[in-house]
Motif scaffolding. Structure first.
Motif, PDB file in Angstrom:
ATOM      1  N   LYS A   1     -23.385-146.523  -9.708  1.00  0.00           N
ATOM      2  CA  LYS A   1     -25.045-146.120 -10.027  1.00  0.00           C
ATOM      3  C   LYS A   1     -25.679-146.964 -10.512  1.00  0.00           C
ATOM      4  O   LYS A   1     -25.207-147.861 -11.810  1.00  0.00           O
ATOM      5  CB  LYS A   1     -24.713-144.589 -10.759  1.00  0.00           C
TER       6      LYS A   1
ATOM      7  N   THR B   1     -31.502-141.797 -10.642  1.00  0.00           N
ATOM      8  CA  THR B   1     -30.159-142.120 -10.474  1.00  0.00           C
ATOM      9  C   THR B   1     -30.567-142.445  -8.271  1.00  0.00           C
ATOM     10  O   THR B   1     -31.523-141.776  -7.911  1.00  0.00           O
ATOM     11  CB  THR B   1     -28.915-140.976 -10.479  1.00  0.00           C
TER      12      THR B   1
ATOM     13  N   ASP C   1     -27.150-145.312  -5.697  1.00  0.00           N
ATOM     14  CA  ASP C   1     -26.464-145.509  -5.203  1.00  0.00           C
ATOM     15  C   ASP C   1     -26.607-146.276  -5.539  1.00  0.00           C
ATOM     16  O   ASP C   1     -27.120-147.300  -4.483  1.00  0.00           O
ATOM     17  CB  ASP C   1     -25.674-144.980  -4.018  1.00  0.00           C
ATOM     18  N   GLU C   2     -24.586-146.831  -6.499  1.00  0.00           N
ATOM     19  CA  GLU C   2     -25.515-149.435  -5.686  1.00  0.00           C
ATOM     20  C   GLU C   2     -25.511-149.649  -4.842  1.00  0.00           C
ATOM     21  O   GLU C   2     -25.583-151.198  -5.226  1.00  0.00           O
ATOM     22  CB  GLU C   2     -24.209-149.529  -6.912  1.00  0.00           C
TER      23      GLU C   2
ATOM     24  N   SER D   1     -26.940-148.548  -2.509  1.00  0.00           N
ATOM     25  CA  SER D   1     -27.922-148.247  -1.521  1.00  0.00           C
ATOM     26  C   SER D   1     -29.035-149.553  -1.552  1.00  0.00           C
ATOM     27  O   SER D   1     -28.996-150.463  -2.422  1.00  0.00           O
ATOM     28  CB  SER D   1     -28.552-146.539  -1.826  1.00  0.00           C
TER      29      SER D   1
ATOM     30  N   SER E   1     -34.064-143.860  -1.954  1.00  0.00           N
ATOM     31  CA  SER E   1     -32.515-143.672  -2.701  1.00  0.00           C
ATOM     32  C   SER E   1     -32.594-143.926  -3.697  1.00  0.00           C
ATOM     33  O   SER E   1     -31.015-143.480  -4.958  1.00  0.00           O
ATOM     34  CB  SER E   1     -32.217-145.587  -2.625  1.00  0.00           C
TER      35      SER E   1
END
Length: 320
Positions: A207, A227, A229-230, A232, A239
């Protein structure tokens, strides 16, 4: 979760909006707002605690008039593509109340290996979509792409500042559109002022987390969390998910008021994550909170919860 702290707090008195960066040379570099709001200081130490004991140098001072002549706020030091950069906000002394809430974002560059040496060169203002209140720029890199995150006033949105993200062409130039990823929406973000400001980025557990500060700079000041997602699209507002509750707040029992405007670093052994932030140790403020000098820099080890999010607990009491 049990909390303990290996640092003596306040770490540095009368330094607000603190930024600590640990470089590959093993040194910690520190900068922050000074109470006079008239200069940018820098100090370095082999330890976090040692930042309290070392001398600072002045790397830049405000002008007598013009765009960088008042309220020098929240400098941050970053190392990007083998050069040092300092992001900071400044206002015109002739505007409003000595430039209050008329800030723009500016950048300094230093090509020296040691940022305590060499020359700091002005790279100018970061130009954004509007000529409006903008401050607290921060940089991060992900998958080879450099991003800037910052708060700014949208003339069409009620409130003082929202959070925006943009890709960078270089450390002082935006590339493409700026995208809003957060706006004050919960009551804890709207006390005194409608504020999302002071972003700081940390990547972990798949993340990307952005902490930010909300509300007025008195005891209502607190920290929130975004937050993504890495994997996204970081330029897609969908995101980013805002945690509905603040994650770091005033603790009257510990006599810590208005914790916020943080940065992240790691412990000397590299094994622990450390939150750097400011807070006051009293609640009642005479006059405008922005001109009360006693927002002190503090350091506190933090952990991660079972969902993989940063867990800060409560701001710990002063211990020195």
């Amino acid at each position: 979760m049990e909390q303990n702290n290996q640092y003596q707090n306040p770490l540095i008195e009368q330094r607000a909006d603190p930024w600590v960066y640990k470089h590959s040379d093993g040194f910690y570099y520190f900068t922050a707002s000074v109470p006079e709001y008239d200069r940018i200081e820098l100090r370095k130490s082999k330890t976090i605690q040692g930042l309290n004991e070392t001398d600072s140098i002045i790397i830049w001072e405000k002008y007598e008039n013009g765009p960088m002549s008042a309220n020098i706020w929240a400098p941050e030091i970053h190392y990007i593509n083998h050069k040092w950069y300092v992001y900071f906000a400044a206002a015109k002394s002739s505007e409003t109340k000595d430039g209050l809430f008329d800030h723009r974002m500016f950048v300094l560059e230093n090509e020296s290996e040691d940022p305590m040496q060499g020359n700091w060169v002005e790279k100018g203002q970061i130009k954004t979509k509007w000529e409006t209140f903008a401050l607290d720029a921060t940089h991060f890199e992900h998958l080879g792409v450099h991003y800037l995150v910052w708060p700014q006033k949208d003339p069409s949105i009620e409130g003082n500042s929202n959070l925006y993200i943009s890709e960078l062409e270089n450390p002082w130039t935006l590339k493409g559109e700026q995208v809003m990823i957060a706006t004050p929406e919960y009551e804890w973000e709207k006390i005194g002022f409608y504020v999302n400001e002071g972003p700081a980025v940390i990547k972990r557990n798949g993340k990307i987390f952005i902490t930010f500060s909300a509300s007025a700079t008195n005891h209502h000041y607190c920290m929130g969390l975004l937050t993504a997602d890495e994997n996204s699209s970081l330029l897609d507002p969908s995101s980013w998910v805002k945690h509905p509750e603040p994650i770091f707040t005033t603790n009257e029992e510990n006599q810590q008021f208005g914790p916020g405007h943080n940065s992240f670093t790691v412990s000397e052994n590299g094994k622990e994550d450390v939150l750097i932030y400011h807070a006051r140790n009293y609640k009642k403020i005479v006059g405008d909170p922005l001109y009360d000098p006693n927002r002190h820099t503090r350091a506190q080890v933090f952990s991660w919860d079972k969902e993989g999010r940063p867990f800060f607990g409560a701001p710990l009491p002063d211990n020195k």
